[in-house]
Design an enzyme around this catalytic site. Structure first.
Site, PDB file in Angstrom:
ATOM      1  CB  THR A 163      -5.983 -32.028  -4.258  1.00  0.00           C
ATOM      2  OG1 THR A 163      -7.171 -31.668  -5.029  1.00  0.00           O
ATOM      3  CG2 THR A 163      -6.189 -33.949  -4.298  1.00  0.00           C
ATOM      4  CG  ASP A 168      -1.936 -26.294  -7.704  1.00  0.00           C
ATOM      5  OD1 ASP A 168      -2.483 -27.261  -6.859  1.00  0.00           O
ATOM      6  OD2 ASP A 168      -2.412 -25.654  -8.546  1.00  0.00           O
ATOM      7  CB  SER A 169      -1.229 -30.546  -8.951  1.00  0.00           C
ATOM      8  OG  SER A 169      -2.430 -29.873  -9.450  1.00  0.00           O
ATOM      9  CB  CYS A 204     -10.048 -27.382  -7.313  1.00  0.00           C
ATOM     10  SG  CYS A 204      -8.726 -27.569  -8.399  1.00  0.00           S
ATOM     11  CB  THR A 205      -5.938 -23.367  -6.156  1.00  0.00           C
ATOM     12  OG1 THR A 205      -5.284 -24.555  -6.687  1.00  0.00           O
ATOM     13  CG2 THR A 205      -6.023 -23.464  -4.645  1.00  0.00           C
ATOM     14  CG  HIS A 206      -6.061 -25.822 -11.385  1.00  0.00           C
ATOM     15  ND1 HIS A 206      -5.324 -26.720 -10.171  1.00  0.00           N
ATOM     16  CD2 HIS A 206      -5.197 -26.165 -12.541  1.00  0.00           C
ATOM     17  CE1 HIS A 206      -4.360 -26.849 -11.106  1.00  0.00           C
ATOM     18  NE2 HIS A 206      -4.008 -26.675 -11.984  1.00  0.00           N
ATOM     19  CE1 TYR A 219       0.619 -33.870  -7.775  1.00  0.00           C
ATOM     20  CE2 TYR A 219       0.247 -32.387  -5.863  1.00  0.00           C
ATOM     21  CZ  TYR A 219       1.090 -32.691  -6.968  1.00  0.00           C
ATOM     22  OH  TYR A 219       2.305 -32.431  -6.626  1.00  0.00           O
ATOM     23  N   GLY A 220      -5.950 -34.919  -8.425  1.00  0.00           N
ATOM     24  CA  GLY A 220      -7.150 -35.364  -7.639  1.00  0.00           C
ATOM     25  C   GLY A 220      -7.548 -36.438  -8.181  1.00  0.00           C
ATOM     26  CB  CYS A 277      -2.684 -27.934  -4.059  1.00  0.00           C
ATOM     27  SG  CYS A 277      -3.553 -29.334  -4.948  1.00  0.00           S
TER      28      CYS A 277
HETATM   29  N1  DGL Z   1      -5.419 -27.273  -7.693  1.00  0.00           N
HETATM   30  C1  DGL Z   1      -5.824 -28.451  -6.987  1.00  0.00           C
HETATM   31  C2  DGL Z   1      -6.594 -28.330  -5.986  1.00  0.00           C
HETATM   32  O1  DGL Z   1      -6.784 -27.398  -5.436  1.00  0.00           O
HETATM   33  C3  DGL Z   1      -5.845 -29.865  -7.537  1.00  0.00           C
HETATM   34  C4  DGL Z   1      -5.710 -30.106  -8.876  1.00  0.00           C
HETATM   35  C5  DGL Z   1      -5.554 -31.713  -9.330  1.00  0.00           C
HETATM   36  O2  DGL Z   1      -4.207 -31.775  -9.413  1.00  0.00           O
HETATM   37  O3  DGL Z   1      -6.230 -32.497  -9.519  1.00  0.00           O
HETATM   38  O4  DGL Z   1      -7.169 -29.144  -5.411  1.00  0.00           O
END
Ligand code: DGL
Length: 251
Positions: free
Chosen positions: A77, A12-13, A181-183, A44-45, A75
């Site tokens: 993204t 993931d990021s 988004c996994t976060h 990343y997003g 992730c």
């Molecule tokens: N955790 C990531 C996702 O599922 C991206 C968060 C990011 O890096 O912007 O999209």
């Protein structure tokens, strides 16, 4: 040459994919997982597609250097940017995660579905195709800056962010919130405080874990254990690894 006892790479990021990793562990406790959080290059997003692709190429080289038998892109993204390209390039199972719009369409009654994801995820073709198919009543809500609050474990700021995000909507008319988004999966306790009980909160972690099991089984690549997890980050390990450990414990 990777075999059934080789590790599974998960990336993931940042720390968001730890929730996915926890679901993978529950589904496949006998597997060896190598998790890589690209904290130094997060988020990343809000980057360009080429910048994200360059980060992903570096991570793939790193994981392949560990002779992984499969890769889970934890992730949304990165999946939207790279899954198709990586599958065309590499001869190993690549499992991605996508916003749980299909399950949301199944629980929807007459109300709306709020889809929270990064600006990049919502912009790309992969999400557009998903939306065309399952998007009735769905409202995409880009959330720039929200993953950073999860990385910093800044719960009060995240609560304010979400209250502001939802303020234009009558939440009693919302049937589901999709955590694309996994976060954002780590914001479930806050969402529970904010949202009416009737709102289903959905993420793609369990579906991704089931998909990994199906693919490994079909290729006779399931390991019998013993399982283990190694956590790695491109950021400062002294700062990031304790956050990852805490989130893994919570998930
Ligand atoms: N955790 C990531 C996702 O599922 C991206 C968060 C990011 O890096 O912007 O999209």
């Amino acid at each position: 040459m990777a075999d059934r006892n080789s590790p599974i790479g998960v990336f993931d990021s940042g720390v968001g994919g730890i929730g996915t990793l926890a679901a993978l562990r529950r589904e496949l406790p006998g597997e060896t997982f190598l998790f890589y959080g690209d904290t130094a290059n997060a988020p990343y997003g809000t980057k360009s597609r080429d910048e994200v692709m360059a980060c992903i190429n570096r991570i793939m080289e790193h994981l392949l250097g560990h002779d992984v038998k499969a890769v889970v892109i934890a992730c949304n993204t990165a999946t939207a940017v790279a899954a198709a390209e990586l599958r065309a390039r590499y001869d190993l199972p690549i499992i991605g995660i996508e916003p749980a719009l299909k399950p949301a369409s199944e629980v929807r009654r007459e109300g709306s579905i709020l889809v929270l994801a990064t600006p990049m995820t919502l912009k790309l073709e992969k999400f557009r195709a998903l939306y065309a198919r399952y998007g009735e009543g769905a409202i995409p809500l880009p959330c720039p800056g929200l993953m950073e609050l999860v990385e910093r474990e800044a719960d009060d700021e995240a609560r304010r962010y979400l209250l502001e995000l939802f303020s234009p909507y009558d939440l009693t008319k919302v049937d589901a919130v999709v955590l694309g988004c996994t976060h954002y999966v780590f914001l479930r306790p806050i969402l529970k405080e904010i949202l009416p009980e009737t709102v289903s909160v959905l993420d793609g972690n369990e579906g991704t874990a089931r998909q990994l099991r199906r693919v490994l089984a079909s290729k006779e690549l399931l390991s019998e254990g013993p399982g283990s997890v190694t956590l790695e980050t491109s950021g400062n390990p002294t700062l990031v690894l304790p956050v990852m450990q805490r989130l893994l414990g919570r998930a």
